[in-house]
Write a protein that holds these residues in place. Structure first.
Motif, PDB file in Angstrom:
ATOM      1  N   ARG A 139       0.861  -1.176   0.000  1.00 14.06           N
ATOM      2  CA  ARG A 139       0.000   0.000   0.000  1.00 14.06           C
ATOM      3  C   ARG A 139       0.898   1.227   0.000  1.00 14.06           C
ATOM      4  O   ARG A 139       1.914   1.257   0.696  1.00 14.06           O
ATOM      5  N   GLN A 154      -3.245   8.117   5.923  1.00 13.48           N
ATOM      6  CA  GLN A 154      -4.171   7.912   4.817  1.00 13.48           C
ATOM      7  C   GLN A 154      -3.567   6.923   3.832  1.00 13.48           C
ATOM      8  O   GLN A 154      -2.361   6.931   3.594  1.00 13.48           O
ATOM      9  N   LEU A 168      -3.008   6.006   0.089  1.00 15.34           N
ATOM     10  CA  LEU A 168      -2.990   6.784  -1.145  1.00 15.34           C
ATOM     11  C   LEU A 168      -3.073   5.926  -2.398  1.00 15.34           C
ATOM     12  O   LEU A 168      -3.239   6.443  -3.490  1.00 15.34           O
ATOM     13  N   GLY A 169      -2.920   4.615  -2.255  1.00 17.09           N
ATOM     14  CA  GLY A 169      -2.991   3.741  -3.417  1.00 17.09           C
ATOM     15  C   GLY A 169      -2.333   2.416  -3.096  1.00 17.09           C
ATOM     16  O   GLY A 169      -2.100   2.075  -1.933  1.00 17.09           O
ATOM     17  N   ARG A 196      -2.103   1.665  -8.567  1.00 22.83           N
ATOM     18  CA  ARG A 196      -3.328   2.441  -8.543  1.00 22.83           C
ATOM     19  C   ARG A 196      -3.125   3.543  -7.519  1.00 22.83           C
ATOM     20  O   ARG A 196      -2.751   3.269  -6.381  1.00 22.83           O
ATOM     21  N   LEU A 197      -3.344   4.793  -7.907  1.00 26.96           N
ATOM     22  CA  LEU A 197      -3.123   5.939  -7.025  1.00 26.96           C
ATOM     23  C   LEU A 197      -4.375   6.800  -6.942  1.00 26.96           C
ATOM     24  O   LEU A 197      -5.118   6.912  -7.908  1.00 26.96           O
ATOM     25  N   LYS A 198      -4.567   7.423  -5.783  1.00 23.80           N
ATOM     26  CA  LYS A 198      -5.574   8.470  -5.627  1.00 23.80           C
ATOM     27  C   LYS A 198      -4.835   9.791  -5.872  1.00 23.80           C
ATOM     28  O   LYS A 198      -4.182  10.331  -4.991  1.00 23.80           O
ATOM     29  N   PHE A 199      -4.910  10.295  -7.110  1.00 24.40           N
ATOM     30  CA  PHE A 199      -4.099  11.428  -7.524  1.00 24.40           C
ATOM     31  C   PHE A 199      -4.361  12.676  -6.695  1.00 24.40           C
ATOM     32  O   PHE A 199      -3.424  13.394  -6.345  1.00 24.40           O
ATOM     33  N   ASP A 200      -5.626  12.949  -6.371  1.00 22.27           N
ATOM     34  CA  ASP A 200      -5.913  14.164  -5.610  1.00 22.27           C
ATOM     35  C   ASP A 200      -5.314  14.093  -4.208  1.00 22.27           C
ATOM     36  O   ASP A 200      -4.778  15.086  -3.701  1.00 22.27           O
ATOM     37  N   SER A 201      -5.350  12.916  -3.578  1.00 26.72           N
ATOM     38  CA  SER A 201      -4.769  12.774  -2.239  1.00 26.72           C
ATOM     39  C   SER A 201      -3.245  12.880  -2.283  1.00 26.72           C
ATOM     40  O   SER A 201      -2.632  13.500  -1.409  1.00 26.72           O
TER      41      SER A 201
END
Length: 110
Positions: free
Chosen positions: A19, A35, A37-38, A53-58
């Motif tokens: 992660r 948090q 993040l991906g 896989r990433l949460k770009f905004d975070s």
């Protein structure tokens, strides 16, 4: 509080799965996190879209706040296009500039 973006190991033996997390720099690798993040799966195929896989905004938020990514995460973020390339370091020769003339085969000197 100094925040790091780093990898947290999951999965079982010989099947790593990571992660990408934001955590306090003093917490252990699998300790308390702020948090998720991906994720990153190093065993997935190159063409597989489930490798990263990433949460770009975070990720952009934590980078804007001043979080420092670890070296493996920095490479992942660079490949995803979120970070600029790492600075190039010019390495000099230990013994000074190289001699460019022909070498004498008998003595080995230039």
């Amino acid at each position: 509080m100094a925040v790091k973006i780093r990898l947290e190991r999951c999965g079982c033996r010989n099947r790593p799965f990571y992660r990408i997390i934001a955590a306090d720099s003093k917490s252990p690798r699998d300790g308390k996190l702020l948090q998720v993040l991906g994720f990153y799966d190093p065993l997935a195929g190159k063409e597989d879209n489930k490798k990263v896989r990433l949460k770009f905004d975070s990720v952009k938020y934590w980078l804007s706040v001043g979080a420092q990514p670890s070296d493996p995460v920095r490479n992942i973020l660079f490949q995803a296009g979120l970070l600029s390339p790492p600075p190039m370091v010019v390495m000099g020769h230990k013994s000074g500039p190289r001699k460019t003339g022909p070498i004498d085969p008998m003595t080995g000197d230039a």
